[in-house]
Design an enzyme around this catalytic site. Structure first.
Site, PDB file in Angstrom:
ATOM      1  N   CYS A   2       0.813  -1.200   0.000  1.00  0.00           N
ATOM      2  CA  CYS A   2       0.000   0.000   0.000  1.00  0.00           C
ATOM      3  C   CYS A   2       0.851   1.256   0.000  1.00  0.00           C
ATOM      4  O   CYS A   2       2.073   1.204  -0.070  1.00  0.00           O
ATOM      5  CB  CYS A   2      -0.890   0.017   1.251  1.00  0.00           C
ATOM      6  SG  CYS A   2      -1.727  -1.546   1.564  1.00  0.00           S
ATOM      7  N   LEU A  51      -3.483  -1.861  -1.832  1.00  0.00           N
ATOM      8  CA  LEU A  51      -3.364  -2.902  -2.835  1.00  0.00           C
ATOM      9  C   LEU A  51      -3.643  -4.200  -2.102  1.00  0.00           C
ATOM     10  O   LEU A  51      -2.837  -4.649  -1.283  1.00  0.00           O
ATOM     11  CB  LEU A  51      -1.961  -2.922  -3.457  1.00  0.00           C
ATOM     12  CG  LEU A  51      -1.677  -4.029  -4.481  1.00  0.00           C
ATOM     13  CD1 LEU A  51      -2.598  -3.897  -5.693  1.00  0.00           C
ATOM     14  CD2 LEU A  51      -0.221  -3.996  -4.910  1.00  0.00           C
ATOM     15  N   ILE A  53      -3.835  -7.797  -0.832  1.00  0.00           N
ATOM     16  CA  ILE A  53      -3.020  -8.995  -1.006  1.00  0.00           C
ATOM     17  C   ILE A  53      -3.506 -10.119  -0.088  1.00  0.00           C
ATOM     18  O   ILE A  53      -3.669 -11.257  -0.509  1.00  0.00           O
ATOM     19  CB  ILE A  53      -1.528  -8.698  -0.696  1.00  0.00           C
ATOM     20  CG1 ILE A  53      -1.008  -7.559  -1.588  1.00  0.00           C
ATOM     21  CG2 ILE A  53      -0.676  -9.953  -0.841  1.00  0.00           C
ATOM     22  CD1 ILE A  53      -0.937  -7.895  -3.061  1.00  0.00           C
ATOM     23  N   ASP A 100      -2.628  -9.298   8.446  1.00  0.00           N
ATOM     24  CA  ASP A 100      -1.407  -9.017   9.208  1.00  0.00           C
ATOM     25  C   ASP A 100      -1.457  -7.629   9.832  1.00  0.00           C
ATOM     26  O   ASP A 100      -0.782  -7.366  10.831  1.00  0.00           O
ATOM     27  CB  ASP A 100      -0.166  -9.189   8.326  1.00  0.00           C
ATOM     28  CG  ASP A 100      -0.154  -8.278   7.106  1.00  0.00           C
ATOM     29  OD1 ASP A 100      -1.197  -7.675   6.775  1.00  0.00           O
ATOM     30  OD2 ASP A 100       0.899  -8.179   6.453  1.00  0.00           O
ATOM     31  N   GLY A 364      15.020 -11.861  -6.870  1.00  0.00           N
ATOM     32  CA  GLY A 364      16.265 -12.373  -6.304  1.00  0.00           C
ATOM     33  C   GLY A 364      17.136 -11.305  -5.680  1.00  0.00           C
ATOM     34  O   GLY A 364      18.315 -11.568  -5.392  1.00  0.00           O
TER      35      GLY A 364
END
Length: 631
Positions: A2, A51, A53, A100, A364
């Site tokens: 966000c 956003l 998730i 969360d 990565g």
């Protein structure tokens, strides 16, 4: 994932204008297109762009505790939130959502600032506690997620995920910070200890600040740091197994998502390792994507395709023309401050490609910093051995003299650039490394600064901060010092800024499993010969991945995202190069000697020297000045 913004009155609890707060929040719509919210109380306002998730229905922010004593607006993901939730439930806390966000809120309620020790994730957190009238701002350990803040004239503190959130408030003063210009020209980005706008601060990685109404603004407090001063005594085989286990845990925890998830795949060691471990964990083919170039020398999609085929991923690739410079203005808008890493262009394109199919992508990033994967680490390690054999009293005068008379060969591979090596060896390790990672030297920059700029800067030079970092690092040798400085400066200011802005520009959440703090702490304790061995970096990582990846993927020369900037400035961007000295914001600011800048452009266009990196820096600085100061 966000965007957050807020206003907090330090002196008195003045009302917060919801309209101003909404403008700040809405400037971050690209970070959170799925929803928005604001919350205000006397002296404070929190804003949020979402956003979605995890917990798509129940995770809206700003979020309050059941008794409305605490309220949170936060950006990020907590990968161990389920474990923390179990602990909090055992202590009597009850949860209304499965997000969360709510876990962080009650963790703050239970443990205060000590909650940070329990959170494993990427985050920028703002929590207002109505009982204590305190505003808690915190940033994750490595600085994956950004947080800007600044005091303004009405006694309030503005904060937000990006500088543009602060710029949306008319009280923010727009005055340039000259030292940030020197920092940017030294390194190609504005480091986190500086901002191009005077008075604006970036909360450092691994720090928090606790603001309280009626009290002056305190300095940030560090709650976590890397420590290279210890070494593990286990066998190489045991350390290899431990590394693989840590990587598996890090990758697995970052695959939790209620929306489609995939991975960036360049075909290099790091992204290939992440995809290998994701494929081992997933029952479905992993969605992967890569970007290629229409110039063979820049393209490594064949390696990505080989890895994709090996792990049967759902792979997509797209070829980008090498003249894909029409993104320049768009990127300048998203970065706000000048950012001169040309790989931001292909990073944006691969994020754009990923977003067509997924909302979360694993990358990565982080292994080079943690495990000494950059060529500069290998070179610095070798130079440090020479420094250990020859005293400074000999190296300074003798090698310095040889370096000055040796012919310059910037076109040659680094090991053949004897001039650069000799000059570096004549200096201390921190001094040599700080210039090796830089784009320009202090002497080089001073040659095209105006007299007025030189007077304002005095004896300031951007490299000093990195030198101090290395000299004060909790480290045992020069390689430790270099990695520590990279993690404190280059990682949050360069690499993670690039990934955050380019991914958020297309509303994509990027996750970096190789930046898991437990993995980073493990890597910092590795013996030097398990990081650099026989002229190659990331030795233990490559060795541990031999069970998953072929030798030519693991041990081929590192490429990285590159762009043909030199050719651009001799072709389609030649006019842009000429304008820098005469018609752009740089000319109007009076910071540079216009004749010197003209010579930089003319020499490059004529082919008598390669000034492409400097021209790219100057172009991005010019575009940033236009946006920030309207010049």
């Amino acid at each position: 994932m966000c965007g957050i913004a807020g206003i907090f009155h330090l002196e008195t609890a003045k009302p917060v204008d919801p309209g101003r707060l909404r403008k700040m929040t809405d400037s971050l719509v690209h970070r959170g297109p799925d929803g928005s919210g604001i919350w205000t109380a006397p002296g404070v306002g929190l804003g949020h762009r979402r956003l979605s998730i995890i917990d798509l229905e129940g995770g809206a922010q700003p979020m309050l505790t059941s008794d409305e004593a605490q309220v949170i607006s936060y950006n990020g993901e907590i990968y161990n939130f389920q474990d923390v939730r179990v602990e909090l439930e055992s202590l009597g806390h009850k949860f209304a959502t499965s997000s969360d966000t709510e876990v962080i809120l009650y963790a703050w309620r239970q443990w205060g600032v000590d909650c940070l020790k329990r959170l494993n994730g990427m985050f920028a957190i703002s929590i207002f506690d109505q009982r204590t009238k305190q505003l808690f701002l915190a940033r994750d350990r490595l600085g994956v997620k950004p947080l800007f803040y600044a005091p303004v004239s009405d006694g309030s503190i503005l904060f937000g995920s990006e500088l543009k959130a602060l710029l949306a408030n008319p009280l923010l003063r727009r005055e340039p910070e000259m030292r940030a210009v020197d920092d940017f020209l030294a390194f190609g980005y504005v480091p986190d200890h500086r901002s191009l706008l005077k008075g604006v601060k970036k909360l450092p990685a691994g720090h928090y600040v606790l603001l309280e109404q009626g009290k002056p603004e305190p300095p940030p407090i560090q709650y976590w740091d890397m420590d290279f001063s210890q070494r593990r005594n286990a066998s190489a085989a045991d350390l290899e197994e431990e590394l693989v286990a840590l990587m598996k845990d890090a990758v697995g925890s970052r695959m939790i998502s209620d929306v489609p998830l995939g991975a960036f795949l360049s075909g290099g060691v790091d992204s290939s390792a992440v995809v290998a471990l994701m494929s081992e964990k997933s029952r479905q083919p992993i969605k992967t994507c890569s970007i290629g170039f229409d110039q063979a020398a820049l393209d490594e999609t064949s390696y990505a395709e080989r890895v994709a085929e090996r792990f049967r991923t759902d792979h997509r690739s797209r070829t980008v023309a090498a003249d894909d410079f029409d993104l320049i203005d768009r990127l300048a808008d998203h970065f706000d401050e000048p950012f001169a890493d040309g790989s931001a262009l292909p990073t944006y394109r691969v994020a754009e490609l990923a977003r067509e199919k997924v909302t979360v992508a694993l990358s990565g990033d982080g292994a080079d910093e943690a495990l000494a994967g950059y060529r500069r680490h290998v070179f610095h390690h070798a130079e440090e051995r020479v420094r250990g054999l020859l005293p400074q009293s000999f190296r300074g005068p003798a090698l310095g003299w040889l370096g000055k008379i040796y012919p310059k060969a910037d076109w040659a591979p680094r090991p053949l650039r004897a001039k650069s090596t000799l000059l570096s060896l004549a200096r201390s390790g921190p001094e040599g490394y700080s210039e090796a990672v830089g784009v320009t030297t202090p002497t080089g920059r001073h040659a095209f600064y105006s007299d007025a700029m030189l007077k304002q800067l005095g004896d300031y030079r951007g490299e000093t901060f990195m030198i101090n970092l290395m000299e004060q690092a909790p480290a045992r040798n020069g390689l430790d010092q270099a990695q520590y400085a990279d993690m404190k400066m280059w990682l949050p200011g360069g690499i993670l800024t690039k990934v955050d802005r380019t991914s958020m520009a297309v509303s994509l959440e990027a996750r970096e499993p190789l930046l898991d703090y437990k993995l980073m702490e493990f890597a910092a304790k590795l013996p030097t010969n398990l990081r650099v061995r026989r002229g190659t970096g990331k030795y233990l990582l490559k060795k541990s991945m031999e069970r998953y990846l072929p030798q030519d993927i693991l041990y081929r020369p590192k490429m990285g995202f590159v762009t043909p900037i030199a050719a651009w400035f001799r072709g389609p961007l030649a006019d842009e190069a000429r304008k820098i000295s005469s018609a752009g914001g740089l000319a109007r600011m009076g910071w540079f000697d216009q004749q010197a800048l003209s010579k930089v452009a003319d020499d490059h266009i004529a082919g008598t020297s390669d000034n492409s990196r400097l021209l790219w820096q100057l172009l991005m600085l010019d575009k940033s000045l236009q946006r920030l100061f309207g010049v």
